[in-house]
Design a protein around this motif. Structure first.
Motif, PDB file in Angstrom:
ATOM      1  N   ASN A  22      68.277  42.249 -43.871  1.00 32.45           N
ATOM      2  CA  ASN A  22      67.773  43.557 -43.768  1.00 32.45           C
ATOM      3  C   ASN A  22      67.848  44.276 -44.947  1.00 32.45           C
ATOM      4  OD1 ASN A  22      67.219  46.489 -43.411  1.00 32.45           O
ATOM      5  ND2 ASN A  22      67.265  46.278 -41.093  1.00 32.45           N
ATOM      6  N   ILE A  23      66.568  44.226 -45.687  1.00 33.32           N
ATOM      7  CA  ILE A  23      66.460  44.458 -47.235  1.00 33.32           C
ATOM      8  C   ILE A  23      65.629  45.776 -47.152  1.00 33.32           C
ATOM      9  CG2 ILE A  23      65.628  43.904 -49.355  1.00 33.32           C
ATOM     10  CD1 ILE A  23      66.076  40.985 -48.606  1.00 33.32           C
ATOM     11  N   SER A  24      66.095  46.894 -48.010  1.00 35.05           N
ATOM     12  CA  SER A  24      65.334  48.142 -48.053  1.00 35.05           C
ATOM     13  C   SER A  24      64.642  48.018 -49.544  1.00 35.05           C
ATOM     14  CB  SER A  24      66.191  49.331 -48.174  1.00 35.05           C
ATOM     15  OG  SER A  24      66.308  49.889 -47.085  1.00 35.05           O
ATOM     16  N   PHE A  25      63.382  48.350 -49.695  1.00 36.51           N
ATOM     17  CA  PHE A  25      62.462  48.516 -50.785  1.00 36.51           C
ATOM     18  C   PHE A  25      62.325  49.898 -50.913  1.00 36.51           C
ATOM     19  CE2 PHE A  25      61.763  44.375 -48.619  1.00 36.51           C
ATOM     20  CZ  PHE A  25      61.992  43.340 -49.766  1.00 36.51           C
ATOM     21  N   GLU A  26      62.867  50.356 -52.113  1.00 34.70           N
ATOM     22  CA  GLU A  26      62.712  51.947 -52.340  1.00 34.70           C
ATOM     23  C   GLU A  26      61.243  52.434 -52.510  1.00 34.70           C
ATOM     24  OE1 GLU A  26      64.904  54.501 -52.455  1.00 34.70           O
ATOM     25  OE2 GLU A  26      66.742  53.618 -53.519  1.00 34.70           O
ATOM     26  N   PHE A  27      61.013  53.488 -52.097  1.00 31.62           N
ATOM     27  CA  PHE A  27      59.805  54.146 -52.206  1.00 31.62           C
ATOM     28  C   PHE A  27      58.431  53.726 -51.533  1.00 31.62           C
ATOM     29  CE2 PHE A  27      62.505  54.152 -56.398  1.00 31.62           C
ATOM     30  CZ  PHE A  27      63.161  55.154 -55.815  1.00 31.62           C
ATOM     31  N   ILE A  28      58.553  52.681 -50.800  1.00 37.00           N
ATOM     32  CA  ILE A  28      57.391  52.318 -50.083  1.00 37.00           C
ATOM     33  C   ILE A  28      57.692  52.095 -48.407  1.00 37.00           C
ATOM     34  CG2 ILE A  28      55.991  50.998 -52.068  1.00 37.00           C
ATOM     35  CD1 ILE A  28      57.421  48.403 -51.486  1.00 37.00           C
ATOM     36  N   GLU A  29      56.517  51.956 -47.876  1.00 36.38           N
ATOM     37  CA  GLU A  29      56.773  52.060 -46.443  1.00 36.38           C
ATOM     38  C   GLU A  29      56.738  50.851 -45.806  1.00 36.38           C
ATOM     39  OE1 GLU A  29      53.952  54.948 -44.732  1.00 36.38           O
ATOM     40  OE2 GLU A  29      55.352  56.471 -45.157  1.00 36.38           O
ATOM     41  N   GLY A  30      57.601  50.327 -44.927  1.00 36.20           N
ATOM     42  CA  GLY A  30      57.828  49.154 -44.103  1.00 36.20           C
ATOM     43  C   GLY A  30      56.566  48.677 -43.583  1.00 36.20           C
ATOM     44  N   GLU A  31      55.775  49.546 -43.060  1.00 30.33           N
ATOM     45  CA  GLU A  31      54.685  49.179 -42.233  1.00 30.33           C
ATOM     46  C   GLU A  31      53.775  48.498 -43.032  1.00 30.33           C
ATOM     47  OE1 GLU A  31      54.193  50.547 -38.451  1.00 30.33           O
ATOM     48  OE2 GLU A  31      56.431  50.261 -39.110  1.00 30.33           O
ATOM     49  N   ALA A  32      53.550  49.250 -44.328  1.00 32.77           N
ATOM     50  CA  ALA A  32      52.494  48.760 -45.395  1.00 32.77           C
ATOM     51  C   ALA A  32      53.083  47.320 -45.836  1.00 32.77           C
ATOM     52  CB  ALA A  32      52.576  49.704 -46.731  1.00 32.77           C
ATOM     53  N   ILE A  33      54.286  47.171 -46.025  1.00 32.52           N
ATOM     54  CA  ILE A  33      54.988  45.693 -46.332  1.00 32.52           C
ATOM     55  C   ILE A  33      54.438  44.765 -45.492  1.00 32.52           C
ATOM     56  CG2 ILE A  33      56.850  44.479 -47.137  1.00 32.52           C
ATOM     57  CD1 ILE A  33      58.273  47.200 -47.933  1.00 32.52           C
ATOM     58  N   LEU A  34      54.793  45.074 -43.935  1.00 30.42           N
ATOM     59  CA  LEU A  34      54.394  44.268 -43.045  1.00 30.42           C
ATOM     60  C   LEU A  34      52.874  43.827 -43.137  1.00 30.42           C
ATOM     61  CD1 LEU A  34      56.488  45.515 -39.876  1.00 30.42           C
ATOM     62  CD2 LEU A  34      57.032  43.584 -41.615  1.00 30.42           C
ATOM     63  N   LEU A  35      52.180  44.794 -43.340  1.00 36.87           N
ATOM     64  CA  LEU A  35      50.730  44.427 -43.324  1.00 36.87           C
ATOM     65  C   LEU A  35      50.339  43.743 -44.179  1.00 36.87           C
ATOM     66  CD1 LEU A  35      49.127  48.176 -42.086  1.00 36.87           C
ATOM     67  CD2 LEU A  35      49.427  45.932 -40.741  1.00 36.87           C
ATOM     68  N   MET A  36      50.887  43.934 -45.528  1.00 36.58           N
ATOM     69  CA  MET A  36      50.414  42.882 -46.419  1.00 36.58           C
ATOM     70  C   MET A  36      50.947  41.512 -46.363  1.00 36.58           C
ATOM     71  SD  MET A  36      49.902  45.283 -50.072  1.00 36.58           S
ATOM     72  CE  MET A  36      49.355  43.958 -50.897  1.00 36.58           C
ATOM     73  N   MET A  37      52.260  41.389 -45.899  1.00 36.23           N
ATOM     74  CA  MET A  37      52.667  40.039 -45.633  1.00 36.23           C
ATOM     75  C   MET A  37      52.105  39.344 -44.544  1.00 36.23           C
ATOM     76  SD  MET A  37      56.999  40.400 -46.206  1.00 36.23           S
ATOM     77  CE  MET A  37      57.300  40.858 -44.570  1.00 36.23           C
ATOM     78  N   ASP A  38      51.604  40.251 -43.538  1.00 36.29           N
ATOM     79  CA  ASP A  38      50.728  39.548 -42.629  1.00 36.29           C
ATOM     80  C   ASP A  38      49.575  39.009 -43.079  1.00 36.29           C
ATOM     81  OD1 ASP A  38      50.379  39.138 -39.726  1.00 36.29           O
ATOM     82  OD2 ASP A  38      48.837  40.501 -39.747  1.00 36.29           O
ATOM     83  N   ARG A  39      48.938  39.109 -44.121  1.00 33.66           N
ATOM     84  CA  ARG A  39      47.768  38.861 -44.829  1.00 33.66           C
ATOM     85  C   ARG A  39      48.249  37.128 -45.359  1.00 33.66           C
ATOM     86  NH1 ARG A  39      45.577  42.830 -48.906  1.00 33.66           N
ATOM     87  NH2 ARG A  39      45.393  44.618 -47.614  1.00 33.66           N
ATOM     88  N   TYR A  40      49.696  36.768 -45.470  1.00 36.44           N
ATOM     89  CA  TYR A  40      49.943  35.663 -45.808  1.00 36.44           C
ATOM     90  C   TYR A  40      50.469  34.843 -44.733  1.00 36.44           C
ATOM     91  CZ  TYR A  40      49.503  37.355 -50.656  1.00 36.44           C
ATOM     92  OH  TYR A  40      49.053  37.846 -51.882  1.00 36.44           O
ATOM     93  N   GLY A  41      50.384  35.383 -43.540  1.00 35.39           N
ATOM     94  CA  GLY A  41      51.188  34.787 -42.319  1.00 35.39           C
ATOM     95  C   GLY A  41      52.573  34.977 -42.215  1.00 35.39           C
ATOM     96  N   ILE A  42      52.953  35.863 -43.086  1.00 38.35           N
ATOM     97  CA  ILE A  42      54.610  36.088 -42.921  1.00 38.35           C
ATOM     98  C   ILE A  42      54.751  37.201 -41.826  1.00 38.35           C
ATOM     99  CG2 ILE A  42      56.802  36.582 -44.449  1.00 38.35           C
ATOM    100  CD1 ILE A  42      54.828  35.908 -46.748  1.00 38.35           C
TER     101      ILE A  42
END
Ligand code: PLP
Length: 385
Positions: free
Chosen positions: A296-316
């Motif tokens: 479980n990794i925290s990336f400071e100052f950004i939102e997890g939902e946004a990360i998920l959506l962008m990773m989703d574009r790569y099928g992750i």
């Protein structure tokens, strides 16, 4: 697009061997296990075989296994069934980091005359054992502490807690939904009274699970109706799912040691690759004592939902620690209980792996994630440019 599925704590792929084991029980051996005819009898035998396979993985007696519809039902049945059995006791002890299948049930009982004590955790997600010891008293009906946390993978000292509870004559339940198949569990040598597991977390299908009830434990049936499961859980058995669960347990028992090494190496490689390339990121949970498949990794100052959506574009595929409730993003109750700062709890991502993942997939994710994080930080109003 190829899918990189790193969300195995949410659910897993049904193992091909499991799927094959289930197949005959749809259109060929479709009898009812409770029927008197031999057609139904052969199905009852398959259910009984599955019960043995589950018991063998858990190191208990087959008679101590009750099939259910999954982790949520097992948790509900464990809590409600125990409380009804000891009506003179009114205190429930649990932790602040349980799955809602435990936490919400306990909280709902507060309105029905129960006192619920939620034990806290430290910054690594480790349960406060002093607070727990102090809380168990003569009025305690049940202690319920999860085996391993679904968000961080942190493993709890449940054997020790079960012994503490037993010494005070108190029933102990553990939600082992994330632990079974990943950790060695031997219930024959354990003080655990009641344990929940779910099939779809270990490559069986969704909607099947078990409740282990140690011989001699008082537990009132939660589901009333027919006499299935020795009168302990009413409802016609979901035979294909039960047979598949048995097979999944057999596979888990056979492969656990090999998989622990393989999956841990993949997880460690993923974690190292991400931490090295993404500044202001850190791991949540007890890194010394956690499930081998989870980071479980925290990336400071950004939102997890946004990360998920962008990773989703790569099928992750992964999970975030925030849940969108009434239009606002609520950070996970687990990370909040650990005191993870707001800025980091919002940007937490859980990657959870399985035996079906590969190093090539890990390398792909390590290649893509830094660009995702950099891009989102460029857009973030919280990062000074
Ligand atoms: N308990 C834990 C720790 C879980 O992770 C889950 C599912 O995510 C559950 C209970 C619920 O299990 P099920 O999905 O089988 O109802």
């Amino acid at each position: 697009m190829n899918i990189v599925y790193f969300d195995n704590n949410a659910t897993t792929m049904v193992a091909p061997e499991v799927f094959e084991s289930m197949r005959p029980f749809f259109c060929d051996n479709y009898g009812n296990a409770s029927s008197m005819h031999s057609f139904g009898g052969s199905v009852a035998k398959a259910v009984s075989n599955a019960r043995e396979q589950v018991a063998s993985l858990l190191g208990c007696d087959a008679s101590e296994i009750i099939f259910t519809s999954g982790g949520t039902e097992s948790d509900n049945a464990a809590i409600m069934g125990t409380l009804v059995s000891v009506p003179d006791r009114r205190k429930i002890i649990t932790t602040r980091v349980e799955h809602p299948a435990v936490l919400e049930v306990c909280r709902s009982l507060e309105g029905h005359g129960y006192e619920v004590v939620e034990i806290g955790v430290d910054k690594n997600g480790r349960v406060d054992m002093d607070q727990l010891t102090e809380a168990i008293d003569d009025d305690t009906a049940l202690v319920s502490v999860m085996y391993a946390n679904n968000e961080t993978g942190t493993i709890f000292p449940v054997e020790k807690i079960a012994e503490m509870a037993a010494a005070k004559g108190v029933a102990f339940h553990t939600d082992a939904v994330q632990a079974v198949g990943k950790l060695d569990i031997n219930l024959s040598k354990s003080a655990i009274h009641v344990l929940s597991m779910s099939g779809h977390k270990l490559h069986a299908q969704k909607g099947v699970g078990i409740l282990y009830v140690k011989k001699g434990t008082r537990l009132t049936p939660f589901m009333q109706g027919g006499h299935q499961e020795g009168g302990r859980r009413a409802g016609t058995e979901n035979v294909p799912a039960i047979v598949g669960l048995g097979k999944a347990c057999e596979l888990a028992a056979e492969n656990m040691e090999k998989e622990k090494t393989f999956v841990r190496a993949l997880r460690d490689s993923l974690e190292k690759g991400i931490l090295e390339t993404c500044p202001d990121s850190f791991v949540n949970g007890d890194v010394e004592n956690r499930l081998v498949n989870t980071t479980n990794i925290s990336f400071e100052f950004i939102e997890g939902e946004a990360i998920l959506l962008m990773m989703d574009r790569y099928g992750i595929c992964a999970s975030s620690g925030s849940a969108c409730t009434s239009g606002s993003l609520e950070p996970s109750h687990v990370l909040r209980a650990m005191g993870v700062p707001f800025t980091a709890a919002h940007g937490s991502i859980r990657f959870s792996l399985s035996r079906y993942n590969t190093q090539a997939q890990v390398d792909f994710v390590i290649d893509k994630v830094p660009a995702v994080i950099n891009r989102l930080r460029e857009l973030s109003p919280f990062v000074t440019k």
